[in-house]
Design an enzyme around this catalytic site. Structure first.
Site, PDB file in Angstrom:
ATOM      1  N   GLY A  54      -2.363   1.708   3.514  1.00 35.05           N
ATOM      2  CA  GLY A  54      -1.392   2.004   2.457  1.00 35.05           C
ATOM      3  C   GLY A  54      -1.045   3.485   2.391  1.00 35.05           C
ATOM      4  O   GLY A  54      -1.869   4.346   2.721  1.00 35.05           O
ATOM      5  N   ARG A 103      -1.130  -1.933   9.096  1.00 34.46           N
ATOM      6  CA  ARG A 103      -2.468  -2.434   8.764  1.00 34.46           C
ATOM      7  C   ARG A 103      -3.115  -3.213   9.910  1.00 34.46           C
ATOM      8  O   ARG A 103      -4.059  -3.959   9.711  1.00 34.46           O
ATOM      9  CB  ARG A 103      -2.398  -3.320   7.523  1.00 34.46           C
ATOM     10  CG  ARG A 103      -2.119  -2.566   6.223  1.00 34.46           C
ATOM     11  CD  ARG A 103      -2.504  -3.387   5.018  1.00 34.46           C
ATOM     12  NE  ARG A 103      -2.157  -2.725   3.774  1.00 34.46           N
ATOM     13  CZ  ARG A 103      -2.908  -1.818   3.163  1.00 34.46           C
ATOM     14  NH1 ARG A 103      -4.067  -1.461   3.700  1.00 34.46           N
ATOM     15  NH2 ARG A 103      -2.521  -1.270   2.042  1.00 34.46           N
TER      16      ARG A 103
HETATM   17  P1  FBP Z   1      -5.426   1.515   1.422  1.00 28.15           P
HETATM   18  O1  FBP Z   1      -6.757   0.955   1.047  1.00 28.15           O
HETATM   19  O2  FBP Z   1      -5.003   1.157   2.793  1.00 28.15           O
HETATM   20  O3  FBP Z   1      -5.345   2.989   1.169  1.00 28.15           O
HETATM   21  O4  FBP Z   1      -4.326   0.848   0.482  1.00 28.15           O
HETATM   22  C1  FBP Z   1      -4.369   1.006  -0.880  1.00 28.15           C
HETATM   23  C2  FBP Z   1      -3.430   0.095  -1.618  1.00 28.15           C
HETATM   24  O5  FBP Z   1      -2.397   0.855  -2.189  1.00 28.15           O
HETATM   25  C3  FBP Z   1      -4.167  -0.715  -2.676  1.00 28.15           C
HETATM   26  O6  FBP Z   1      -4.306   0.002  -3.873  1.00 28.15           O
HETATM   27  C4  FBP Z   1      -3.310  -1.945  -2.782  1.00 28.15           C
HETATM   28  O7  FBP Z   1      -4.063  -3.048  -3.234  1.00 28.15           O
HETATM   29  C5  FBP Z   1      -2.846  -2.155  -1.382  1.00 28.15           C
HETATM   30  O8  FBP Z   1      -2.830  -0.886  -0.777  1.00 28.15           O
HETATM   31  C6  FBP Z   1      -1.472  -2.774  -1.286  1.00 28.15           C
HETATM   32  O9  FBP Z   1      -1.212  -3.071   0.041  1.00 28.15           O
HETATM   33  P2  FBP Z   1       0.229  -3.187   0.687  1.00 28.15           P
HETATM   34  O10 FBP Z   1       0.762  -1.811   0.824  1.00 28.15           O
HETATM   35  O11 FBP Z   1      -0.032  -3.786   2.016  1.00 28.15           O
HETATM   36  O12 FBP Z   1       1.065  -4.011  -0.225  1.00 28.15           O
END
Ligand code: FBP
Length: 555
Positions: A81, A145
């Site tokens: 993220g 991811r």
């Molecule tokens: P990371 O753990 O990769 O830093 O992502 C954090 C986050 O923002 C979480 O807080 C949230 O649940 C998730 O990513 C959302 O994922 P996506 O961007 O795939 O919708």
């Protein structure tokens, strides 16, 4: 490219570095400590990481570094993220490389780890870099991811790195991505051509704030994200206090850990802030949580205040015992019977099919949920096997349940107020903000440290910058061995080596601060309005770290 006035002004910002990194480059020495051990499961981890287990802690000090001027080629990946400051990590790494040797090269792997697997790169030139300094977002090279997990993916990653003649790969990511960095470091050590082993260095990124320990005081992006959300919460509090007619239920990102909700509560003093880790420790059911909220609503009504603000951590449902059991069972079913699950089609057919796979208790919980919420529990897991909590509308679930409970209380003559609630979800709004001065400096220092770790020949390390409550010049930079932060956990139905996630500690100072104040906030309007992040102005407005960091680390 058209740019805003703020973006132009931020280009001119020079991030601060710790004194140990601002000196003449050949004078940045590396001090190595004693061999380290993993957090737990030492025997298993020593076995799994034969080449990279137990390395010493590295600290940058004044000294002589003969290796630092070597010409290097490095590839960098943004993983997972978005978090404010990612571009500055790349800037710190880029500037370090060029300072070490102007002929060194930096490649950006496009769209996350898949860029390494598929050899999709862009060379980062000075002009390209300058367009992204001190800006938010990961759009410079994109993120993704994809998890590097199969033998083919590891082999393809090595082939790409060898084709580009890389000396090192830097992975900017959270706990899962840095677990991947540890595995890649081990793979490169085991399979690289002797004499030209490719190094791997991680950098601690995530707005969630859950990648931290004794040596990693905070992950980057947390500071900017919580300040952005706190601004919005403060604005909503003021709106609520002006109109005096709505209860606002605000879900805040953060995945499993409640660090974001807790910090935002300390910054804005809402009526209620739920903390998932406390819910789990006290084994609170959904019904008990609803009771807590109703207690505040009814008491405030007695003071003629039919309005309020409730903060809800994104991962709450994973910590409510009956929901946790349901999610764990669903994860196992979805991991082991994935194709059967996918072929079941329609939601109602899936629920019937699941009834045969889940325990009676979990089946009952799933069926008790409003269908639109139950459906959200069945959505695809992320590549690391985690339920996508950002897509479960907990705020709506709680509003519905509170409404029902209050209607019951009203019918019993125990409540006479009016309750009108609005749901919000703050997450994506905070992930790409212009990094605060803190994050701009911290990220640049992390990137520069990653360069020094590489130039010093180290692999399997997470870039570390500590003493963050002090002025930047006094920050302590170095590297923490990735295996030191690992243990074994159940993932996708089997035991896997992972970096341990840091959840909110209930005996920690930030939670204690909330605990001491919350009974007052629940009844009396005590809102605090932090306002927008300021980039220019007095240090007490522009350069303050988070309350969490101050409470945990200010001596
Ligand atoms: P990371 O753990 O990769 O830093 O992502 C954090 C986050 O923002 C979480 O807080 C949230 O649940 C998730 O990513 C959302 O994922 P996506 O961007 O795939 O919708």
């Amino acid at each position: 490219m058209e740019i805003s006035a703020l973006q132009k002004a931020r280009y001119a910002y020079t991030p601060k570095l710790p004194a140990s990194l601002s000196r003449e480059i050949a004078g940045i020495g590396v001090e190595l400590g004693a061999p380290t051990e993993s957090l737990a499961d030492q025997k298993n981890l020593r076995e799994l990481f034969k080449n990279t287990y137990g390395k010493p802690l590295a600290t940058f000090v004044q000294g002589k570094n003969d290796k630092i001027g070597r010409k290097l080629a490095v590839g960098v990946i943004l993983s997972g993220g978005q978090a404010p400051g990612g571009h500055n990590v790349i800037a710190g790494l880029f500037d370090g490389l060029k300072k070490g040797n102007p002929e060194s090269k930096l490649y950006g792997f496009l769209r996350g780890p898949s860029g390494l697997i598929d050899n999709k790169t862009v060379e980062i030139t000075p002009a390209f870099m300058d367009e992204y300094r001190n800006t938010g977002g990961f759009d410079m090279i994109g993120s993704g991811r994809t998890k590097i997990e199969t033998a083919e993916q590891f082999a393809a990653s090595l082939a790409t790195a060898q084709k580009l003649a890389l000396d090192a790969v830097v992975i900017i990511g959270g706990d899962d991505s840095n677990t991947n960095a540890a595995l890649l470091a081990e793979y490169f050590e085991a399979h690289g051509t002797s004499g030209s082993k490719i190094q791997v260095i991680g950098c601690p990124k995530t707005i969630d704030g859950d990648l931290k320990n004794e040596y990693i005081e905070t992950s980057f992006g947390f500071d900017t994200a919580v300040k952005t959300y706190s601004e919005l919460i403060g604005n909503i509090e003021r709106d609520a206090n002006s109109a005096k007619k709505y209860w606002h239920f605000i879900k805040l990102m953060g995945r499993s850990a409640s660090h974001i909700a807790l910090e935002c509560a300390l910054q804005t003093q809402p009526n209620i802030c739920l903390i998932s880790e406390e819910v789990e420790a006290k084994k609170l059911s959904l019904g008990q949580i609803v009771d807590q909220i109703c207690d505040s609503v009814t008491k405030r009504t007695a003071n003629k205040e039919n309005f309020g603000v409730v903060l809800i951590p994104e991962g709450l449902v994973e910590f409510i015992p009956e929901m946790k059991a349901l999610i764990a069972e669903l994860n196992d079913v979805m991991a082991h019977d994935a194709s059967e699950f996918a072929s079941e089609g329609e939601f109602l057919i899936k629920i019937d099919w699941l009834g045969k796979k889940l325990s009676p208790a979990s089946t009952a919980v799933l069926k008790s949920l409003p269908p639109e919420i139950a459906e959200q529990f069945l959505m695809d897991r992320d590549p690391h096997g985690n339920v996508q909590v950002s897509r479960i509308e907990t705020e709506k679930l709680l509003i519905g349940m509170v409404e029902k409970r209050l209607a019951g209380l009203k019918a019993a003559g125990k409540y006479s107020g009016s309750f009108s609630a609005l749901g919000h979800f703050f997450g994506y709004e905070g992930r790409c903000a212009f990094p605060s001065n803190f994050d701009a400096d911290y990220c640049y220092s992390l990137g520069f440290s990653a360069f020094v770790l590489i130039a010093s020949g180290l692999t399997g390390y997470l870039s570390s910058v500590r003493n963050l409550c002090a002025p930047a010049a006094q920050w302590i930079a170095g590297g923490v061995p990735l295996t030191m932060m690992m243990n074994m956990e159940q993932r996708h139905g089997s035991q896997k080596p992972v970096i341990k996630k840091a959840l909110v500690e209930l005996d920690g100072a930030p939670f204690k601060a909330l605990e001491a104040a919350r009974s007052t906030w629940a009844v009396k309007t005590s809102f605090l309005f932090p306002g927008a992040i300021q980039y220019f102005g007095p240090p007490e407005v522009c350069d303050q770290p988070t309350k969490t960091l101050k409470l945990e680390h200010r001596r």
